[in-house]
Design a protein around this motif. Structure first.
Motif, PDB file in Angstrom:
ATOM      1  N   ALA A  25       0.844  -1.203   0.000  1.00 23.91           N
ATOM      2  CA  ALA A  25       0.000   0.000   0.000  1.00 23.91           C
ATOM      3  C   ALA A  25       0.874   1.245   0.000  1.00 23.91           C
ATOM      4  O   ALA A  25       1.791   1.370   0.820  1.00 23.91           O
ATOM      5  CB  ALA A  25      -0.937   0.008   1.195  1.00 23.91           C
ATOM      6  N   TRP A  26       0.562   2.161  -0.930  1.00 28.16           N
ATOM      7  CA  TRP A  26       1.259   3.440  -1.003  1.00 28.16           C
ATOM      8  C   TRP A  26       0.316   4.543  -0.543  1.00 28.16           C
ATOM      9  O   TRP A  26      -0.806   4.669  -1.058  1.00 28.16           O
ATOM     10  CB  TRP A  26       1.743   3.735  -2.421  1.00 28.16           C
ATOM     11  CG  TRP A  26       2.412   5.072  -2.537  1.00 28.16           C
ATOM     12  CD1 TRP A  26       1.908   6.204  -3.107  1.00 28.16           C
ATOM     13  CD2 TRP A  26       3.706   5.413  -2.031  1.00 28.16           C
ATOM     14  NE1 TRP A  26       2.806   7.232  -2.999  1.00 28.16           N
ATOM     15  CE2 TRP A  26       3.928   6.772  -2.343  1.00 28.16           C
ATOM     16  CE3 TRP A  26       4.698   4.700  -1.356  1.00 28.16           C
ATOM     17  CZ2 TRP A  26       5.091   7.434  -1.989  1.00 28.16           C
ATOM     18  CZ3 TRP A  26       5.870   5.363  -1.010  1.00 28.16           C
ATOM     19  CH2 TRP A  26       6.060   6.716  -1.322  1.00 28.16           C
ATOM     20  N   VAL A  75       7.350   6.951  -6.035  1.00 26.39           N
ATOM     21  CA  VAL A  75       7.378   6.276  -4.739  1.00 26.39           C
ATOM     22  C   VAL A  75       8.807   6.278  -4.222  1.00 26.39           C
ATOM     23  O   VAL A  75       9.748   6.594  -4.955  1.00 26.39           O
ATOM     24  CB  VAL A  75       6.842   4.833  -4.851  1.00 26.39           C
ATOM     25  CG1 VAL A  75       5.388   4.828  -5.307  1.00 26.39           C
ATOM     26  CG2 VAL A  75       7.694   3.999  -5.806  1.00 26.39           C
ATOM     27  N   ASP A  76       8.980   5.919  -2.959  1.00 26.28           N
ATOM     28  CA  ASP A  76      10.342   5.889  -2.437  1.00 26.28           C
ATOM     29  C   ASP A  76      11.027   4.574  -2.803  1.00 26.28           C
ATOM     30  O   ASP A  76      10.392   3.610  -3.271  1.00 26.28           O
ATOM     31  CB  ASP A  76      10.366   6.146  -0.930  1.00 26.28           C
ATOM     32  CG  ASP A  76       9.611   5.105  -0.108  1.00 26.28           C
ATOM     33  OD1 ASP A  76       9.631   3.912  -0.460  1.00 26.28           O
ATOM     34  OD2 ASP A  76       9.000   5.484   0.908  1.00 26.28           O
ATOM     35  N   ALA A  77      12.328   4.526  -2.602  1.00 29.38           N
ATOM     36  CA  ALA A  77      13.118   3.377  -3.036  1.00 29.38           C
ATOM     37  C   ALA A  77      12.718   2.100  -2.308  1.00 29.38           C
ATOM     38  O   ALA A  77      12.696   1.009  -2.909  1.00 29.38           O
ATOM     39  CB  ALA A  77      14.602   3.665  -2.830  1.00 29.38           C
ATOM     40  N   ASP A  78      12.385   2.194  -1.025  1.00 26.97           N
ATOM     41  CA  ASP A  78      11.998   1.005  -0.269  1.00 26.97           C
ATOM     42  C   ASP A  78      10.721   0.396  -0.820  1.00 26.97           C
ATOM     43  O   ASP A  78      10.613  -0.830  -0.962  1.00 26.97           O
ATOM     44  CB  ASP A  78      11.806   1.361   1.216  1.00 26.97           C
ATOM     45  CG  ASP A  78      13.111   1.678   1.922  1.00 26.97           C
ATOM     46  OD1 ASP A  78      14.177   1.278   1.383  1.00 26.97           O
ATOM     47  OD2 ASP A  78      13.072   2.307   2.991  1.00 26.97           O
ATOM     48  N   ALA A  80       9.525   0.836  -3.909  1.00 24.01           N
ATOM     49  CA  ALA A  80       9.800   0.366  -5.261  1.00 24.01           C
ATOM     50  C   ALA A  80      10.468  -1.003  -5.253  1.00 24.01           C
ATOM     51  O   ALA A  80      10.222  -1.831  -6.144  1.00 24.01           O
ATOM     52  CB  ALA A  80      10.682   1.372  -5.994  1.00 24.01           C
ATOM     53  N   ALA A  81      11.291  -1.272  -4.252  1.00 27.22           N
ATOM     54  CA  ALA A  81      11.980  -2.557  -4.168  1.00 27.22           C
ATOM     55  C   ALA A  81      11.019  -3.709  -3.907  1.00 27.22           C
ATOM     56  O   ALA A  81      11.353  -4.873  -4.175  1.00 27.22           O
ATOM     57  CB  ALA A  81      13.046  -2.505  -3.078  1.00 27.22           C
ATOM     58  N   ARG A  82       9.823  -3.393  -3.414  1.00 25.92           N
ATOM     59  CA  ARG A  82       8.829  -4.426  -3.100  1.00 25.92           C
ATOM     60  C   ARG A  82       7.866  -4.688  -4.248  1.00 25.92           C
ATOM     61  O   ARG A  82       7.005  -5.570  -4.142  1.00 25.92           O
ATOM     62  CB  ARG A  82       8.023  -4.003  -1.871  1.00 25.92           C
ATOM     63  CG  ARG A  82       8.843  -3.807  -0.614  1.00 25.92           C
ATOM     64  CD  ARG A  82       8.062  -3.016   0.427  1.00 25.92           C
ATOM     65  NE  ARG A  82       6.739  -3.572   0.675  1.00 25.92           N
ATOM     66  CZ  ARG A  82       5.730  -2.897   1.220  1.00 25.92           C
ATOM     67  NH1 ARG A  82       5.900  -1.618   1.546  1.00 25.92           N
ATOM     68  NH2 ARG A  82       4.565  -3.469   1.406  1.00 25.92           N
ATOM     69  N   ASP A  88      -0.150  -5.819  -8.298  1.00 26.41           N
ATOM     70  CA  ASP A  88      -1.150  -4.824  -7.929  1.00 26.41           C
ATOM     71  C   ASP A  88      -0.719  -4.156  -6.632  1.00 26.41           C
ATOM     72  O   ASP A  88      -0.128  -4.802  -5.755  1.00 26.41           O
ATOM     73  CB  ASP A  88      -2.524  -5.461  -7.729  1.00 26.41           C
ATOM     74  CG  ASP A  88      -3.210  -5.811  -9.042  1.00 26.41           C
ATOM     75  OD1 ASP A  88      -2.711  -5.395 -10.106  1.00 26.41           O
ATOM     76  OD2 ASP A  88      -4.238  -6.521  -8.987  1.00 26.41           O
ATOM     77  N   ILE A  89      -1.010  -2.858  -6.517  1.00 24.00           N
ATOM     78  CA  ILE A  89      -0.753  -2.139  -5.275  1.00 24.00           C
ATOM     79  C   ILE A  89      -2.005  -1.361  -4.891  1.00 24.00           C
ATOM     80  O   ILE A  89      -2.813  -0.989  -5.745  1.00 24.00           O
ATOM     81  CB  ILE A  89       0.455  -1.188  -5.380  1.00 24.00           C
ATOM     82  CG1 ILE A  89       0.198  -0.087  -6.411  1.00 24.00           C
ATOM     83  CG2 ILE A  89       1.728  -1.956  -5.705  1.00 24.00           C
ATOM     84  CD1 ILE A  89       1.282   1.002  -6.431  1.00 24.00           C
ATOM     85  N   ALA A  90      -2.155  -1.144  -3.589  1.00 27.63           N
ATOM     86  CA  ALA A  90      -3.265  -0.328  -3.080  1.00 27.63           C
ATOM     87  C   ALA A  90      -2.800   1.115  -2.945  1.00 27.63           C
ATOM     88  O   ALA A  90      -1.682   1.370  -2.494  1.00 27.63           O
ATOM     89  CB  ALA A  90      -3.735  -0.861  -1.735  1.00 27.63           C
ATOM     90  N   LEU A  91      -3.641   2.030  -3.347  1.00 27.38           N
ATOM     91  CA  LEU A  91      -3.365   3.461  -3.209  1.00 27.38           C
ATOM     92  C   LEU A  91      -4.280   4.017  -2.129  1.00 27.38           C
ATOM     93  O   LEU A  91      -5.505   3.857  -2.192  1.00 27.38           O
ATOM     94  CB  LEU A  91      -3.595   4.187  -4.539  1.00 27.38           C
ATOM     95  CG  LEU A  91      -2.767   3.669  -5.718  1.00 27.38           C
ATOM     96  CD1 LEU A  91      -3.076   4.473  -6.983  1.00 27.38           C
ATOM     97  CD2 LEU A  91      -1.277   3.711  -5.420  1.00 27.38           C
ATOM     98  N   ARG A  92      -3.682   4.675  -1.141  1.00 28.72           N
ATOM     99  CA  ARG A  92      -4.417   5.151   0.019  1.00 28.72           C
ATOM    100  C   ARG A  92      -4.387   6.672   0.105  1.00 28.72           C
ATOM    101  O   ARG A  92      -3.361   7.292  -0.180  1.00 28.72           O
ATOM    102  CB  ARG A  92      -3.812   4.582   1.315  1.00 28.72           C
ATOM    103  CG  ARG A  92      -3.825   3.081   1.421  1.00 28.72           C
ATOM    104  CD  ARG A  92      -3.158   2.621   2.719  1.00 28.72           C
ATOM    105  NE  ARG A  92      -3.853   3.146   3.872  1.00 28.72           N
ATOM    106  CZ  ARG A  92      -4.864   2.543   4.501  1.00 28.72           C
ATOM    107  NH1 ARG A  92      -5.270   1.369   4.083  1.00 28.72           N
ATOM    108  NH2 ARG A  92      -5.452   3.105   5.547  1.00 28.72           N
TER     109      ARG A  92
END
Length: 246
Positions: A25-26, A75-78, A80-82, A88-92
């Motif tokens: 989740a971002w 997004v940040d590097a941490d 992005a590494a995931r 799929d990612i969740a946007l919050r």
């Protein structure tokens, strides 16, 4: 004609929301939340999500299609590494999960993600959606709608004069932080984000105005007007200069 939105059905939204608990989740910042709101409600049509790397690079190189300014999710590097293409990612936002993004591209430093978006709910942005405005304009029976996106309150007066000269309804979309006293016969619908800096802002403004139902747009920046002229016909929004008729 209605604009295509990126929201899924309530049933699909419920299923995606339940599934989002297992997704990375971002949390969106204010600018990202505003851009996403405009993506989902059709204000950024024809975009159906964040740009692929190829489209992003092309626009940075001077292309104006599919959108005149680059739009990717930073997004940040941490984080992005995931994530990798195919995930799929969740946007919050402040209210929780607002959308699910299917990542197709991941690149760059700072890290950028591209991919299509499925909207789960409508964020609260304090403005009318493109389709709500289009319906309103149709109900009022006006063939012409003059849009203005003021960054200063004094820009309202010339826009109001032009709208009356054109027999047009005036659509006022103030940029964030700009307080205006809207005339009673105008429609006020603030934008959640400002256009990017530079002359290309005029192309962004015209497309956003068009998608919200405007037929005309008042542009105040001289460099932006010059850049817009060759695109006026293809975008389909007539430019109005302060102090001049369209």
């Amino acid at each position: 004609m209605m604009i295509r939105e990126l929201y899924v059905s309530p049933e699909a939204a419920g299923a995606l929301l339940a599934d989002s608990a297992r997704l990375p989740a971002w949390t969106l910042d204010a600018r990202q939340a505003g851009d996403l709101a405009l993506l989902m409600n059709g204000a950024y049509a024809p975009l159906r999500g964040y740009m692929t790397q190829a489209d992003h690079d092309a626009v940075q190189g001077g292309a104006v299609s599919p959108w005149p300014v680059p739009l990717a999710l930073q997004v940040d590097a941490d984080f992005a590494a995931r994530v990798q293409p195919g995930d799929d990612i969740a946007l919050r936002d402040d209210g929780g999960v607002v959308a699910v993004m299917s990542v197709t591209d991941a690149w760059g430093d700072p890290a950028l993600l591209g991919g299509k978006v499925k909207g789960l709910r409508r964020p609260v942005v304090g403005s009318m959606t493109p389709n709500a405005l289009r319906t309103l304009f149709a109900d009022r029976g006006k063939a012409r709608v003059l849009g203005v996106q003021p960054d200063r309150p004094e820009q309202i007066a010339p826009a109001l004069r032009a709208a009356r000269d054109l027999d047009a309804l005036l659509l006022i979309q103030p940029l964030p932080g700009v307080a205006v006293d809207a005339p009673t016969d105008a429609v006020l619908s603030p934008l959640p984000v400002a256009p990017p800096t530079g002359p290309r802002a005029a192309l962004w403004q015209a497309l956003v105005a068009r998608n919200h139902g405007a037929t005309h747009l008042m542009l105040f920046d001289a460099a932006g007007r010059e850049l817009y002229r060759p695109h006026e016909v293809s975008i389909g929004v007539r430019m109005v200069e302060p102090g001049r008729m369209a």
